[in-house]
Design an enzyme around this catalytic site. Structure first.
Site: not given
Ligand code: RB5
Length: 151
Positions: A66
């Site tokens: 993420c």
């Molecule tokens: C998405 O914008 C972001 O919050 C997600 O990818 C991640 O970093 C969450 O921990």
């Protein structure tokens, strides 16, 4: 090794790179999405898919990407049997498996570049739990927490 991978929009491009890289290295990569870049998608959807696959034995290890790796690790660790952690260095990536039996690696594509991510993923995948008594004892205590909340 059979690996489940997944990412939200924050990790989509790095996940695509890692999937191709690990496939070329001979791993069986199961891509549980996102399958297209969708700027409004939600990391728990992909963390759940990967954690569920690993917990059910459909994959031996998981890799989640993420933006930071944090949301994905929080979500994945809600699944019984999942030991997920954010690792942006090779030492943590292999020691997390050897000592802590980590089975899901979480990466933050806004933190780590593709080359280092490839090395971190390779060290994670080539590592094995040591099985040493002290590490079994510690992982057993962690599993005990899980039992306390799932029975
Ligand atoms: C998405 O914008 C972001 O919050 C997600 O990818 C991640 O970093 C969450 O921990």
């Amino acid at each position: 090794m059979k690996i489940a991978i997944g990412a939200d929009h924050g990790g989509y491009h790095l996940k695509e790179d890692l999937g191709a890289f690990l496939s070329a290295k001979g791993h069986e990569v199961i891509d549980l999405g996102a399958h297209v870049f969708e700027p409004d998608d939600d990391y728990p959807d992909f963390a759940g898919a990967v954690a569920g696959a690993v917990a059910a034995g459909g994959a031996e290890r998981g890799i989640l990407v993420c933006g930071s790796g944090v949301g994905a690790s929080i979500a994945a660790n809600k699944f019984p049997g999942i030991r997920a952690a954010v690792c942006h260095d090779t030492f943590s990536a292999h020691q997390g498996v050897e000592d802590d039996d980590m089975n899901v690696l979480c990466l933050g594509a806004r933190i780590i570049g593709a080359e280092l991510a490839r090395e971190v993923a390779e060290r994670f995948l080539s590592a094995r739990f040591s099985g040493l008594e002290r590490h079994q004892r510690r992982v057993g205590k962690v599993k005990g927490f899980e039992r306390d909340f799932t029975t």
